[in-house]
Structure formats: C-alpha cells, structure tokens
Design a protein around this motif. Structure first.
Motif, PDB file in Angstrom:
ATOM      1  N   ALA A  43       0.826  -1.206   0.000  1.00  0.00           N
ATOM      2  CA  ALA A  43       0.000   0.000   0.000  1.00  0.00           C
ATOM      3  C   ALA A  43       0.863   1.260   0.000  1.00  0.00           C
ATOM      4  N   ALA A  44       1.948   1.230   0.766  1.00  0.00           N
ATOM      5  CA  ALA A  44       2.839   2.380   0.810  1.00  0.00           C
ATOM      6  C   ALA A  44       3.503   2.607  -0.543  1.00  0.00           C
ATOM      7  N   ARG A  45       3.842   1.535  -1.235  1.00  0.00           N
ATOM      8  CA  ARG A  45       4.434   1.675  -2.571  1.00  0.00           C
ATOM      9  C   ARG A  45       3.426   2.275  -3.545  1.00  0.00           C
ATOM     10  N   SER A  46       2.166   1.813  -3.488  1.00  0.00           N
ATOM     11  CA  SER A  46       1.133   2.368  -4.366  1.00  0.00           C
ATOM     12  C   SER A  46       0.920   3.853  -4.065  1.00  0.00           C
ATOM     13  N   TRP A  47       0.877   4.191  -2.780  1.00  0.00           N
ATOM     14  CA  TRP A  47       0.710   5.594  -2.380  1.00  0.00           C
ATOM     15  C   TRP A  47       1.851   6.452  -2.916  1.00  0.00           C
ATOM     16  N   ALA A  48       3.085   5.953  -2.806  1.00  0.00           N
ATOM     17  CA  ALA A  48       4.251   6.710  -3.265  1.00  0.00           C
ATOM     18  C   ALA A  48       4.265   6.845  -4.785  1.00  0.00           C
ATOM     19  N   ARG A  49       3.827   5.815  -5.490  1.00  0.00           N
ATOM     20  CA  ARG A  49       3.777   5.897  -6.961  1.00  0.00           C
ATOM     21  C   ARG A  49       2.814   6.982  -7.410  1.00  0.00           C
ATOM     22  N   VAL A  50       1.639   7.052  -6.772  1.00  0.00           N
ATOM     23  CA  VAL A  50       0.663   8.080  -7.130  1.00  0.00           C
ATOM     24  C   VAL A  50       1.242   9.460  -6.840  1.00  0.00           C
ATOM     25  N   GLY A  51       1.844   9.617  -5.664  1.00  0.00           N
ATOM     26  CA  GLY A  51       2.446  10.898  -5.320  1.00  0.00           C
ATOM     27  C   GLY A  51       3.572  11.286  -6.257  1.00  0.00           C
ATOM     28  N   ALA A  52       4.361  10.296  -6.665  1.00  0.00           N
ATOM     29  CA  ALA A  52       5.473  10.566  -7.580  1.00  0.00           C
ATOM     30  C   ALA A  52       4.971  11.041  -8.936  1.00  0.00           C
ATOM     31  N   ALA A  53       3.862  10.437  -9.408  1.00  0.00           N
ATOM     32  CA  ALA A  53       3.299  10.843 -10.698  1.00  0.00           C
ATOM     33  C   ALA A  53       2.727  12.256 -10.630  1.00  0.00           C
ATOM     34  N   VAL A  54       2.070  12.570  -9.522  1.00  0.00           N
ATOM     35  CA  VAL A  54       1.453  13.891  -9.378  1.00  0.00           C
ATOM     36  C   VAL A  54       2.507  14.973  -9.199  1.00  0.00           C
ATOM     37  N   LEU A  55       3.496  14.689  -8.364  1.00  0.00           N
ATOM     38  CA  LEU A  55       4.504  15.690  -8.024  1.00  0.00           C
ATOM     39  C   LEU A  55       5.703  15.688  -8.972  1.00  0.00           C
ATOM     40  N   GLU A  56       5.763  14.652  -9.843  1.00  0.00           N
ATOM     41  CA  GLU A  56       6.892  14.502 -10.760  1.00  0.00           C
ATOM     42  C   GLU A  56       8.209  14.421  -9.996  1.00  0.00           C
ATOM     43  N   ARG A  57       8.214  13.560  -8.998  1.00  0.00           N
ATOM     44  CA  ARG A  57       9.402  13.327  -8.177  1.00  0.00           C
ATOM     45  C   ARG A  57       9.634  11.825  -8.081  1.00  0.00           C
ATOM     46  N   PRO A  58      10.854  11.377  -7.725  1.00  0.00           N
ATOM     47  CA  PRO A  58      11.115   9.941  -7.592  1.00  0.00           C
ATOM     48  C   PRO A  58      10.272   9.312  -6.486  1.00  0.00           C
ATOM     49  N   VAL A  59       9.925   8.045  -6.661  1.00  0.00           N
ATOM     50  CA  VAL A  59       9.114   7.321  -5.686  1.00  0.00           C
ATOM     51  C   VAL A  59       9.767   7.340  -4.312  1.00  0.00           C
ATOM     52  N   ALA A  60      11.071   7.077  -4.253  1.00  0.00           N
ATOM     53  CA  ALA A  60      11.772   7.028  -2.971  1.00  0.00           C
ATOM     54  C   ALA A  60      11.731   8.374  -2.259  1.00  0.00           C
ATOM     55  N   GLU A  61      11.798   9.448  -3.018  1.00  0.00           N
ATOM     56  CA  GLU A  61      11.763  10.788  -2.419  1.00  0.00           C
ATOM     57  C   GLU A  61      10.390  11.076  -1.822  1.00  0.00           C
ATOM     58  N   VAL A  62       9.339  10.690  -2.522  1.00  0.00           N
ATOM     59  CA  VAL A  62       7.987  10.893  -2.016  1.00  0.00           C
ATOM     60  C   VAL A  62       7.750  10.042  -0.769  1.00  0.00           C
TER      61      VAL A  62
END
Length: 253
Positions: free
Chosen positions: A158-177
C-alpha cells in the motif's frame, strides 16, 4: 456567600441540528473557501471557526477587512474532507468516511475518531482512492499505529502504491515521495523469504532506504536483544504470525 444560579440545559439534539443547518450555508456567512482541485465554494462563519480551531483562527486573522472578504483558497484539501471538518466544528460530531481525516487542521478529537475508524477497517481503507490521496503527515500517523488490522506485507504494498501516485502527481522519484513515511514500515515482521523478495524489488524500484532493510536483517540475525525490542519489530493488531516471531518475544497489541 452568593447562592449559585440555576443552570438550565436545553436539549442537545435540536441545538446540534440547528447548527448543522448552517454548514456550507451562505445565510449570514462572512467567509468563503474555495476548496480542492474542483474549486468548490464552501460558506462558513468566521467567529465560529476561529473560536473552535486554532488553525482557522490563525488563517482568518482577528477581524475581516473592509467590504466583501476575498475567498480563502485551499486547493490541496479535498472538499469532502473539508466539509467533514466543518461539520465537526459546528456540531461536535461528523459522519466519517474512509478518506475523511483531519491531520492538517490539528483537530485532535476528529483526528482520533478518523484514525480509530481506519484502524478498524484497515484492509478496506487501503483499497480506496482516498488512501492514495492521503497527505504524508496523515499516512505517517497511521503507520505509527499498533492497532491497524492489516499485515505488514500489505502495508508495504500500500505504501508503494501511495508513493507511486504521489510521484506521478509531483513529478518526483518514488523514494523521495516515500521518504517521510517509509521509516514506519516494520520490515522485521516479514519472513526472510518476504524480506529477500522486497530487497530484490527495492533494487528495481527504490522505495526503502538500504540501511532500513539492513536493520530488519539484523533483527533476524540476533533474534533476541535490543535490536528486536523497538518499534520496527513490534507487531500490529493485524500482523499474521510467522515462524520467526517467537524469537521477537513481544506481545501482540
């Protein structure tokens, strides 16, 4: 000594109903919010918000300016969550949904009720769009809970899915989000095979700091001692039993 006066209590239900009728009601409203990406207009009453919540007291200031006040724009706040906050401020109660949580507004009682609801419905909550749209502070609060009724392997996904969505929206790396929240994942609860699979996936798509994975392996290696006593090894309410958990020697919450 003066005799205390008689205190008369009216019925709570009609009072709450009357105040609820003012939620998002332009009647006598003296402040307007423009909320969410849809820019929905929400009407409210400045004095009530200010006396009920320090956040709004700071946001709205001591008194309105001359003429018609400008709308207060809250573009990052979902409209439905904002309306739940208003309902609670006006009536001291609110209908909670899986995606309604009030961390950003510092509303302790409402926040506690939201968290308790999510703890009791953890698996259903993780599958909602509202979970993917949680702010980092809200997700951090949830991941610190021992009472989530969900296994750690599902929380990692779930945390990975959350980070992927945030990364797409913010245009930042998944690990950074993911950085603000991922430390609260309790990797030592995973079995060695699960931890190895996670480590391999982490090489392909970085999510978790390498040193955090190393700490999880340390708990497995030492089995007992200080390394297996902290929060990273503490079981949650929904943690599924695994063979190595007997070495952690920690009670379920």
């Amino acid at each position: 000594m003066e005799t205390p006066g008689l205190i008369v209590h009216g019925e709570a239900a009609p009072f709450s109903t009357a105040l609820r009728s003012l939620v998002n009601n332009p009647l006598y409203s003296d402040v307007c919010f423009v909320v969410g990406q849809e820019r929905q207009e929400v009407f409210a009453h400045r004095c009530l918000l200010a006396c009920r919540c320090n956040f709004f007291q700071r946001l709205l200031g001591s008194e309105p300016g001359p003429g018609v006040p400008s709308p207060v724009v809250l573009s990052t706040v979902p409209a439905e969550a904002f309306l739940a906050v208003l309902e609670f401020l006006y009536t001291n109660s609110a209908k909670l949904h899986r995606h309604s949580i009030a961390v950003s507004f510092g509303l302790g009682p409402l926040q506690e009720r939201c968290v308790a609801f999510i703890e009791a419905h953890s698996q259903e909550t993780l599958r909602t769009r509202g979970f993917l749209e949680l702010s980092a502070p809200a997700l951090l609060l949830l991941l610190r809970s021992d009472k989530l009724c969900v296994d750690e392997a599902e929380l990692v996904l779930a945390a990975r899915s959350w980070a992927r969505v945030g990364a797409a929206v913010l245009e930042r790396p998944v690990a950074e989000v993911a950085a603000p929240v991922v430390r609260e994942l309790r990797l030592a609860l995973l079995a060695p095979a699960e931890l190895s699979a996670l480590e391999e996936q982490n090489r392909r798509e970085p999510l978790i700091p390498v040193e955090q994975i190393v700490e999880a392996w340390k708990c497995h290696a030492l089995r007992r001692g200080d390394a297996a006593r902290g929060a990273p090894c503490r079981r949650r309410r929904g943690t599924l039993p695994r063979e190595h958990h007997r070495f952690l020697d920690l009670p379920f919450k």
